[in-house]
Scaffold this motif. Structure first.
Motif, PDB file in Angstrom:
ATOM      1  N   HIS A  74       0.819  -1.328   0.169  1.00 45.52           N
ATOM      2  CA  HIS A  74      -0.171  -0.130  -0.094  1.00 45.52           C
ATOM      3  C   HIS A  74       0.834   1.209  -0.014  1.00 45.52           C
ATOM      4  O   HIS A  74       2.017   1.431   0.863  1.00 45.52           O
ATOM      5  N   ASP A 101       0.157   4.215   0.673  1.00 51.49           N
ATOM      6  CA  ASP A 101      -0.069   4.875   1.879  1.00 51.49           C
ATOM      7  C   ASP A 101       0.177   4.145   3.358  1.00 51.49           C
ATOM      8  O   ASP A 101       0.062   4.629   4.376  1.00 51.49           O
ATOM      9  N   GLN A 107      -9.456   8.758  -1.107  1.00 46.16           N
ATOM     10  CA  GLN A 107      -8.661   9.270   0.058  1.00 46.16           C
ATOM     11  C   GLN A 107      -8.009  10.585   0.027  1.00 46.16           C
ATOM     12  O   GLN A 107      -7.420  10.722   1.004  1.00 46.16           O
ATOM     13  N   GLY A 161      -9.911  -2.123   2.957  1.00 43.42           N
ATOM     14  CA  GLY A 161     -10.533  -1.554   4.112  1.00 43.42           C
ATOM     15  C   GLY A 161     -11.122  -2.835   4.931  1.00 43.42           C
ATOM     16  O   GLY A 161     -10.808  -3.830   4.511  1.00 43.42           O
ATOM     17  N   GLU A 164      -8.835 -12.359   5.074  1.00 37.91           N
ATOM     18  CA  GLU A 164      -7.693 -11.887   5.952  1.00 37.91           C
ATOM     19  C   GLU A 164      -8.451 -11.859   7.630  1.00 37.91           C
ATOM     20  O   GLU A 164      -8.029 -12.446   8.366  1.00 37.91           O
ATOM     21  N   ASP A 193       2.662  -5.601   2.406  1.00 38.47           N
ATOM     22  CA  ASP A 193       1.411  -5.039   2.816  1.00 38.47           C
ATOM     23  C   ASP A 193       1.687  -3.645   2.981  1.00 38.47           C
ATOM     24  O   ASP A 193       1.515  -2.792   2.219  1.00 38.47           O
TER      25      ASP A 193
HETATM   26  O1  LIG Z   1      -4.248  -5.307   4.958  1.00 40.42           O
HETATM   27  C1  LIG Z   1      -5.161  -4.472   4.884  1.00 40.42           C
HETATM   28  N1  LIG Z   1      -6.425  -5.088   4.813  1.00 40.42           N
HETATM   29  C2  LIG Z   1      -7.333  -4.232   4.374  1.00 40.42           C
HETATM   30  N2  LIG Z   1      -7.154  -2.824   4.028  1.00 40.42           N
HETATM   31  C3  LIG Z   1      -5.937  -2.300   4.175  1.00 40.42           C
HETATM   32  C4  LIG Z   1      -4.866  -3.233   4.474  1.00 40.42           C
HETATM   33  N3  LIG Z   1      -3.941  -2.434   4.497  1.00 40.42           N
HETATM   34  C5  LIG Z   1      -4.274  -1.435   4.177  1.00 40.42           C
HETATM   35  N4  LIG Z   1      -5.549  -1.073   3.963  1.00 40.42           N
HETATM   36  C6  LIG Z   1      -6.290  -0.099   3.551  1.00 40.42           C
HETATM   37  O2  LIG Z   1      -6.230   0.243   2.231  1.00 40.42           O
HETATM   38  C7  LIG Z   1      -6.164   1.497   1.849  1.00 40.42           C
HETATM   39  C8  LIG Z   1      -5.757   2.100   0.687  1.00 40.42           C
HETATM   40  O3  LIG Z   1      -4.291   1.694   0.497  1.00 40.42           O
HETATM   41  C9  LIG Z   1      -5.679   2.138   3.209  1.00 40.42           C
HETATM   42  O4  LIG Z   1      -5.710   3.474   3.322  1.00 40.42           O
HETATM   43  C10 LIG Z   1      -5.987   1.081   4.340  1.00 40.42           C
HETATM   44  O5  LIG Z   1      -7.169   1.751   4.640  1.00 40.42           O
END
Ligand SMILES: O=c1[nH]cnc2c1ncn2[C@@H]1O[C@H](CO)[C@@H](O)[C@H]1O
Ligand SMILES: [Zn+2]
Length: 376
Positions: A26, A28, A116, A186, A216, A312
């Motif tokens: 990700h 962010d 976002q 999310g 997950e 991740d």
């Molecule tokens: O492991 C995860 N599972 C679900 N959502 C996630 C995970 N890591 C990050 N994000 C979500 O994905 C958005 C966009 O990158 C992030 O802002 C976070 O809210």
């Protein structure tokens, strides 16, 4: 009596030199702590929980370590807060490419949710273009530094929101300009993938690629929906596919996975070679797995699922591809051949054209591992 020699434990230096392919990262979730501080100072964001880089990095790791996906996700409010202008987004994307390349990553897909990043007045297309520009700049700098990397963006829609149709259209529109595909992310419980069915149906009509975070924080029904109802090309995590695998008695599956029985869904995932984007450290933090040594990734590897290794969120997990690989080597007995296999799995599953995947496998990954094998 001859004893089988113990396999040489791979050194950190060797693992860091291994070519790596990363499908689940990700944007962010991978900022440098110092960059967050710089961007907060420049933009006047006063919400940071710490003001020096080491303490801030520690805060992210500790806060993400809660055992709950929902609480893990709360930490993103700080990174997203400093990714609201084109310059901020480009800087973060550029540093992402440079940091991954320095870690030996030769191919990476980084994902972010455009919706976002519009609080500062950017449009969705301006957000995407700023990220793509940063990725291109980062690629150029990495190449100049002697660590070439190919970077691709994935567009994420947040599963609790209602923007997936629009984001899916943008993923198609920017397909030939650096966007490889689409994702939803999310909180998982209460937000099944089928909520976004129209986006997935649209993407399939457009012959576009998508992955879905599934299996997950929620189990088999989420995985089943993602694959059989929505048509996901890959699974984000998918670790709970273990719920459909029976191991006859504890830890009895051997190195070939003998002693394990697959249910219909697990068999389908394996038979169809559906890639699993596995993220070991992240799973420990959100409570999806208990330890690296017992993480399902090793059994799934032995059973020849299409397993890939991923970061991740490098910031929240204090991790890197080298670190994830090294943990598997040190705590779960992975070999250099296993790392090579997972890397080729990732390249085979990448959202770029087949001939380009093959070129990276043949000209970068295989020679890189051959050189390392010769060195061990
Ligand atoms: O492991 C995860 N599972 C679900 N959502 C996630 C995970 N890591 C990050 N994000 C979500 O994905 C958005 C966009 O990158 C992030 O802002 C976070 O809210
Ligand atoms: Zn993720």
């Amino acid at each position: 009596m001859t004893e089988t020699p113990a396999p040489a434990v791979l050194s950190a230096a060797l693992v860091s030199r291994a070519p790596k392919a990363l499908l689940h990262d990700h944007l962010d979730g991978g900022l440098r702590p110092q960059t967050i501080i710089d961007l907060a100072n420049e933009s006047g964001y006063a919400g940071l929980p710490a003001s020096d880089a080491d303490a801030l990095g520690q805060w992210f790791r500790d806060s993400a370590d809660s055992g709950s996906l929902e609480r893990y996700l709360e930490t993103f409010s700080h990174t997203v807060a400093v990714m609201q202008t084109a310059d901020q987004l480009s800087r973060v994307a550029r540093e992402c490419a440079i940091d991954l390349a320095a870690d030996g990553v030769v191919y990476a897909e980084t994902r972010f949710a455009p919706e976002q990043h519009v609080a500062g007045g950017l449009s969705l297309t301006e957000v995407i273009e700023a990220v793509l520009e940063g990725l291109r700049d980062g690629e150029a700098e990495a190449a100049a530094a002697g660590t070439p990397i190919r970077m691709v963006a994935l567009l994420t829609a947040m599963r609790h929101a209602a923007k997936s149709d629009e984001i899916a259209e943008l993923a198609v529109r920017y397909r030939d300009q650096g966007v490889g595909g689409f994702d939803i992310a999310g909180a998982e419980a209460g937000f099944p993938p089928s909520r976004h069915l129209s986006a997935f149906e649209y993407l399939r009509r457009e012959n576009a690629h998508f992955t879905i975070h599934a299996g997950e924080a929620f189990g088999l029904p989420s995985i089943w929906e993602a694959i059989q109802w929505c048509g996901a090309d890959r699974l984000g995590h998918g670790v709970r596919i273990m719920d459909d695998i029976t191991v006859s008695d504890s830890d009895s599956a051997d190195a070939e996975g003998e002693g394990a029985t697959l249910g219909r869904l697990a068999a389908y995932v394996r038979d169809c070679r559906i890639p699993l984007e596995m993220c070991p450290t992240s799973n420990l933090q959100t409570g999806a797995a208990e330890s690296i040594a017992t993480h399902p990734i090793s059994l799934l590897k032995d059973l020849r699922f299409r397993v890939t290794i991923n970061t991740d969120n490098r910031l929240m997990s204090g991790t890197s591809m080298s670190r994830e690989m090294q943990l598997l080597v040190d705590e779960a007995g992975w070999t250099l051949d296993d790392l090579r296999w997972a890397t080729i799995n990732a390249m085979k599953s990448a959202f770029i054209p087949f001939d380009e995947r093959l070129a990276i496998i043949e000209h970068v990954v295989k020679p890189g591992y051959a050189a390392l094998s010769a060195a061990t």
